[in-house]
Design an enzyme around this catalytic site. Structure first.
Site, mmCIF file in Angstrom:
data_model
loop_
_atom_site.group_PDB
_atom_site.id
_atom_site.type_symbol
_atom_site.label_atom_id
_atom_site.label_comp_id
_atom_site.label_asym_id
_atom_site.label_seq_id
_atom_site.Cartn_x
_atom_site.Cartn_y
_atom_site.Cartn_z
ATOM 1 C CG LEU A 184 2.877 -7.346 0.260
ATOM 2 C CD1 LEU A 184 3.850 -7.308 -0.914
ATOM 3 C CD2 LEU A 184 3.402 -8.271 1.350
ATOM 4 C CG ASP A 185 3.076 -3.277 6.228
ATOM 5 O OD1 ASP A 185 1.858 -3.510 6.359
ATOM 6 O OD2 ASP A 185 3.945 -3.635 7.045
ATOM 7 C CE LYS A 186 3.505 5.478 0.845
ATOM 8 N NZ LYS A 186 3.214 6.839 1.369
#
Length: 376
Positions: A184-186
């Site tokens: 998942l993106d940050k």
């Protein structure tokens, strides 16, 4: 001057050379009469390094010729005594860190975790500590993992997490990601499955590749989708006008992607949408939503941190500035994850509510988009 060989061979240059790790000491032979620039000359002894990297080390003062500092353009002369130290970053690695991690499910083969927004999934340049991998290594009482481990045999028993695809694929791709099946993106919060055993990692990865994993997200977006429910298709590739982000591009310039969406609730100028991924491209939901004119609220990379619909300026600008302080990242949460257990075959489903800041922003938007204060 000939090209450098594939491996370092001091005899190739008939020079008096001593190299230890990243330091090379050279006495230039009398046969070197062409006067090459010092930066080009040093490339001979570091075939694994670029000339730009060598120039950077020279600029930082890591070169002495006959005991004195010289510039990168210095012409090498016979008899010169060169001492040069190439700057090398430490190898990418991850070691256990006592960081709290929300484990939703765990057995001998895998974990399902609820990642907080703001946490990077695995170490990479610029993120050498504080990642989910660091937290997981501590949780499983595991060992350290280093990019240098590609030279040795490191097993899942040593680390406590799967080592499938855990080490760098190439020297210029220095990541370490034990156990990581997907990311998942940050700035995205929500559910991730992590493999503890190699036997679990491969079948889980196959499910992602076959698109049989049920992944659903909730997002607060600017505006209202029209129609309220539908499918977005479009290849995703590097944005030609902004190299730090992705964009919908011609089919032959990116990877095909499909995103299904459904409007869950609508406010004056924002709405809540549910997204289901059919593919898993970088920033897919964020890119597809922005391409439709509905970037995610709070998304700093894709124009979500400015007012997109409704009155500009004044109290409304202050209102949304307060919301962006509460939620300084995309309002995106991976709330559902479903997959077949890799060893038992049982279908598993997990749900996780959005984090408190996400819910707080939603409560404020429900009350009105600019008429009240952004408080509880």
């Amino acid at each position: 001057m000939g090209q450098a060989p594939d491996s370092f061979d001091p005899d190739h240059y008939e020079a008096d050379v001593r190299r230890e790790e990243n330091v090379v000491e050279v006495t230039v032979p009398s046969t070197e009469t062409s006067g090459p620039r010092i930066d080009k000359y040093l490339v001979r002894f570091y075939p694994e390094a670029s000339r730009t990297k060598i120039q950077r080390a020279i600029k930082k003062g890591h070169l002495k010729v006959n005991g004195a500092d010289v510039k990168k353009s210095y012409p090498v002369e016979p008899g010169d005594e060169i001492v040069f130290r190439l700057i090398r970053k430490p190898p990418m690695q991850a070691e256990p860190e006592a960081i709290p991690v929300d484990v939703v499910y765990e057995d001998d083969d895998l974990l399902v975790v609820n990642k907080p927004a703001g946490m990077v999934v695995h170490p990479a340049p610029g993120h050498r500590s504080g990642t989910l991998v660091h937290a997981l290594l501590h949780h499983v009482d595991g060992g350290e993992v280093s990019a240098d481990d590609e030279r040795t045999e490191v097993s899942e028993e040593d680390v406590g997490l799967s080592m499938v695809n855990a080490l760098p694929e190439a020297p210029d791709h220095p990541v370490v990601r034990p156990g990581i099946v997907h990311r998942l993106d940050k700035g995205t919060s929500g559910l991730l499955v992590v493999a503890k055993r190699d036997r679990a990692h491969r079948p889980l990865a196959e499910q992602f590749k076959a698109h049989t994993v049920d992944r659903r997200y909730r997002a607060i977006v600017w505006g209202h989708f029209s129609p309220p429910n539908g499918t977005i298709e479009g290849a995703i590739g590097r944005d030609p006008h902004h190299r730090q982000r992705m964009a919908v591009v011609p089919d032959d310039e990116g990877k095909w992607a499909r995103t299904h969406y459904e409007t869950v609730e609508a406010h004056a100028h924002t709405s809540v949408a549910e997204f289901k991924l059919e593919t898993g491209r970088t920033h897919q939901i964020r890119v597809h939503a922005r391409a439709q004119g509905h970037p995610l609220l709070g998304d700093p990379k894709y124009d979500g941190q400015r007012i997109r619909y409704g009155t500009q300026g004044g109290a409304r600008e202050d209102f949304f500035a307060d919301l962006f302080d509460i939620l300084p990242h995309p309002a995106l949460h991976a709330y559902r994850l479903g997959f077949d257990h890799p060893t038992t075959g049982e279908r598993l489903h997990f749900d996780a509510a959005p984090p408190p800041p996400w819910r707080r922003v939603l409560r404020v938007l429900r009350q009105g988009e600019g008429e009240g204060a952004a408080g509880d």
